[in-house]
Enzyme design. Structure first.
Site, PDB file in Angstrom:
ATOM      1  CB  SER A  67     -47.572   2.726 -19.259  1.00  0.00           C
ATOM      2  OG  SER A  67     -46.625   2.085 -20.071  1.00  0.00           O
TER       3      SER A  67
ATOM      4  CB  THR B 199     -44.036   6.800 -21.569  1.00  0.00           C
ATOM      5  OG1 THR B 199     -45.041   7.163 -20.658  1.00  0.00           O
ATOM      6  CG2 THR B 199     -44.002   7.756 -22.719  1.00  0.00           C
TER       7      THR B 199
ATOM      8  CB  THR C 114     -39.851   7.313 -19.871  1.00  0.00           C
ATOM      9  OG1 THR C 114     -40.893   6.485 -19.375  1.00  0.00           O
ATOM     10  CG2 THR C 114     -38.517   6.837 -19.340  1.00  0.00           C
ATOM     11  N   GLY C 115     -41.107   8.567 -17.280  1.00  0.00           N
ATOM     12  CA  GLY C 115     -41.134   8.727 -15.827  1.00  0.00           C
ATOM     13  C   GLY C 115     -42.214   9.703 -15.398  1.00  0.00           C
TER      14      GLY C 115
ATOM     15  NE  ARG D   4     -49.959  13.661 -15.151  1.00  0.00           N
ATOM     16  CZ  ARG D   4     -49.049  12.921 -15.762  1.00  0.00           C
ATOM     17  NH1 ARG D   4     -49.371  12.194 -16.800  1.00  0.00           N
ATOM     18  NH2 ARG D   4     -47.815  12.890 -15.329  1.00  0.00           N
TER      19      ARG D   4
ATOM     20  CB  THR E 206     -47.686   7.933 -22.371  1.00  0.00           C
ATOM     21  OG1 THR E 206     -47.744   7.304 -21.097  1.00  0.00           O
ATOM     22  CG2 THR E 206     -48.205   9.357 -22.222  1.00  0.00           C
TER      23      THR E 206
END
Ligand code: SD4
Length: 333
Positions: free
Chosen positions: A80, A191, A242-243, A219, A209
């Site tokens: 990631s 990330t 993060t997420g 994106r 990331t």
């Protein structure tokens, strides 16, 4: 999501804004000493060690967070961040990164290709251009022109995962993107966001990331966006996220965490407030998704909170001792 997960989610959701469910009660960060470096996830411990060494060697806060962020960027087993990151749906690995100090210095890149150390390109944007943010082809060309080594970032492992994914091409930005492992599995490395503080309470941060695996081409997530993936304010604090980036970006998540600290909340209370805000705003739409915030204030107090169990963070104190903590979560599953 199983029925069990759904029920637990709904129960927790119903409690948002009211009395919090048991799982949501803030766990005090077991911290005797003020933190010097904090970073997201368990692999943040290795990043903290390098960042700490850089500080001890006389490096600046920016030097420290850059050096820390470079650790997972160079790790091909981390899917990631940087080299070995999972590609977009067209098979291109594209990197997003931001670096920021508390004196108005900001540099960011998004959709950067062919350079492992996106965080260093972000820093170069900050220091060598009149801009704060370069994207796509322009960012890639800038990195090349600045002499950053060029290479393919797509490793055989990541290419295989992408080819497997292409068989269904089913994009589900859930906490466990591969949807094969239990939530919070230690291999769900995401990330890195890293924040550093010196004895005078000055702060800097970095976030880097490869973004959500198999995202649409073009994106950009929260990570490179000031106020979403990272925000640092002198005398107030810093936060990183993060997420699922879309859920952070739509509310300028880290800007909110820092605003909450500015209003007098502790880093922990600020992270909780913003996670609850996301849950309230988005309701059912964020079911199964992870968002986590990590924050530090100038005194070295640390806070972390997330939607789902599984988010961990690494805290290093002034003596260089590092502990990885599980963050408390709003939902149980
Ligand atoms: C993004 N927040 O691009 C990043 C990726 C991440 O869990 O942290 N994934 O949305």
């Amino acid at each position: 999501m199983s029925d069990l997960h759904r029920r637990s989610f709904m129960t927790a959701l119903a409690a948002v804004g009211g009395a919090l469910p048991l799982a949501a009660r803030a766990r005090a960060v077991p911290q005797k000493d003020a933190a010097t470096i904090v970073s997201t996830w368990d692999f943040g411990a290795a990043a903290n060690a390098v960042a700490f060494a850089r500080l001890k060697a006389g490096g600046s806060l920016l030097d420290a967070v850059e050096a820390g962020a470079m650790v997972p960027e160079a790790d091909p087993t981390n899917h990631s961040v940087g080299l070995g990151g999972y590609p977009d749906r067209d098979g291109h690995v594209t990197l997003d990164a931001v670096i920021m100090d508390d004196a108005g210095g900001v540099g960011a890149v998004a959709a950067l290709e062919d350079t492992v150390h996106a965080i260093s390109v972000a820093r170069r944007v900050m220091e060598k251009t009149p801009h704060t943010f370069l994207v796509g082809e322009g960012a890639t060309r800038f990195a090349r022109d600045q002499g950053f080594p060029q290479q393919s970032l797509l490793t055989p492992d990541a290419e295989k995962a992408w080819r497997d994914w292409l068989k269904t091409a089913d994009y589900r930005p859930e906490a466990n993107i591969e949807n094969r492992r239990p939530l919070g599995d230690a291999r769900d490395h995401d990330t890195i966001g890293i924040l550093a503080r010196n004895a005078g309470g000055r702060l800097a941060g970095a976030c880097t990331t490869s973004g959500m695996a198999f995202k649409m081409r073009g994106r950009v997530g929260d990570s490179p966006q000031v106020g979403s993936g990272l925000f640092v304010e002198r005398g107030v604090g810093g936060a990183t996220s993060t997420g699922v980036g879309e859920e952070v970006t739509r509310i300028a998540g880290t800007a909110r965490v820092v605003a909450s600290m500015r209003a007098g909340r502790s880093p922990q209370a600020a992270c909780e407030e913003v996670v609850r805000h996301i849950a309230q705003l988005r309701g059912d739409a964020i079911r199964g998704m992870q968002v986590g915030f990590l924050a530090i204030d100038p005194a070295g107090r640390v806070g972390a909170f997330c939607l789902l169990p599984g988010f961990t963070y690494a805290v290093t104190d002034a003596a260089g001792r590092t502990v990885v903590h599980p963050a408390a979560s709003l939902f149980k599953s």
